[in-house]
Design a protein around this motif. Structure first.
Motif, PDB file in Angstrom:
ATOM      1  N   ALA A  50      47.011  28.778 -27.426  1.00  0.00           N
ATOM      2  CA  ALA A  50      47.385  30.194 -27.394  1.00  0.00           C
ATOM      3  C   ALA A  50      48.897  30.351 -27.356  1.00  0.00           C
ATOM      4  O   ALA A  50      49.466  31.184 -28.071  1.00  0.00           O
ATOM      5  N   VAL A  51      49.568  29.561 -26.533  1.00  0.00           N
ATOM      6  CA  VAL A  51      51.032  29.616 -26.433  1.00  0.00           C
ATOM      7  C   VAL A  51      51.655  29.289 -27.795  1.00  0.00           C
ATOM      8  O   VAL A  51      52.560  29.989 -28.268  1.00  0.00           O
ATOM      9  N   GLN A  52      51.190  28.237 -28.435  1.00  0.00           N
ATOM     10  CA  GLN A  52      51.745  27.845 -29.729  1.00  0.00           C
ATOM     11  C   GLN A  52      51.492  28.912 -30.796  1.00  0.00           C
ATOM     12  O   GLN A  52      52.358  29.177 -31.633  1.00  0.00           O
ATOM     13  N   THR A  53      50.340  29.547 -30.752  1.00  0.00           N
ATOM     14  CA  THR A  53      50.042  30.620 -31.705  1.00  0.00           C
ATOM     15  C   THR A  53      50.979  31.798 -31.501  1.00  0.00           C
ATOM     16  O   THR A  53      51.522  32.352 -32.467  1.00  0.00           O
ATOM     17  N   VAL A  54      51.196  32.176 -30.250  1.00  0.00           N
ATOM     18  CA  VAL A  54      52.114  33.284 -29.956  1.00  0.00           C
ATOM     19  C   VAL A  54      53.512  32.948 -30.456  1.00  0.00           C
ATOM     20  O   VAL A  54      54.169  33.768 -31.088  1.00  0.00           O
ATOM     21  N   ARG A  55      53.961  31.754 -30.212  1.00  0.00           N
ATOM     22  CA  ARG A  55      55.305  31.359 -30.663  1.00  0.00           C
ATOM     23  C   ARG A  55      55.394  31.346 -32.191  1.00  0.00           C
ATOM     24  O   ARG A  55      56.396  31.785 -32.756  1.00  0.00           O
ATOM     25  N   ASP A  62      59.626  33.535 -23.643  1.00  0.00           N
ATOM     26  CA  ASP A  62      59.579  33.271 -22.190  1.00  0.00           C
ATOM     27  C   ASP A  62      58.141  33.167 -21.713  1.00  0.00           C
ATOM     28  O   ASP A  62      57.663  33.969 -20.937  1.00  0.00           O
ATOM     29  N   VAL A  63      57.443  32.155 -22.191  1.00  0.00           N
ATOM     30  CA  VAL A  63      56.063  31.895 -21.774  1.00  0.00           C
ATOM     31  C   VAL A  63      56.104  31.304 -20.376  1.00  0.00           C
ATOM     32  O   VAL A  63      56.993  30.514 -20.044  1.00  0.00           O
ATOM     33  N   CYS A  67      52.264  27.484 -18.467  1.00  0.00           N
ATOM     34  CA  CYS A  67      51.683  27.403 -19.807  1.00  0.00           C
ATOM     35  C   CYS A  67      52.504  26.553 -20.766  1.00  0.00           C
ATOM     36  O   CYS A  67      52.085  26.284 -21.863  1.00  0.00           O
ATOM     37  N   ARG A  68      53.690  26.154 -20.374  1.00  0.00           N
ATOM     38  CA  ARG A  68      54.552  25.386 -21.283  1.00  0.00           C
ATOM     39  C   ARG A  68      54.124  23.974 -21.421  1.00  0.00           C
ATOM     40  O   ARG A  68      53.598  23.318 -20.665  1.00  0.00           O
TER      41      ARG A  68
END
Length: 68
Positions: A50-55, A62-63, A67-68
């Protein structure tokens, strides 16, 4: 009356609900939440995806630290 994000009209449109846009509100922020006791590798992998998709989509840089 319940404030909702703009995308809800597209994904959760209902014929008996009127969506009235307004532009003077701050943007809504979302986050993934789960019980620490239920933490699994599958949940962490989903959160990372999810984090990679948002990026990739140009989302916030600023995740949260977890979650990083």
């Amino acid at each position: 009356m319940h404030p909702a994000a703009t995308h809800e009209v597209r994904y959760y449109a209902r014929p008996n609900i009127a969506y009235v846009p307004f532009d003077d509100a701050p943007p809504l922020e979302y986050g993934l939440v789960w019980q620490a006791a239920a933490d699994t590798g599958r949940i962490r992998a989903f959160a990372e995806a999810a984090v990679q998709t948002v990026r990739r989509q140009g989302g916030p840089g600023d995740v949260c630290a977890e979650c990083r």
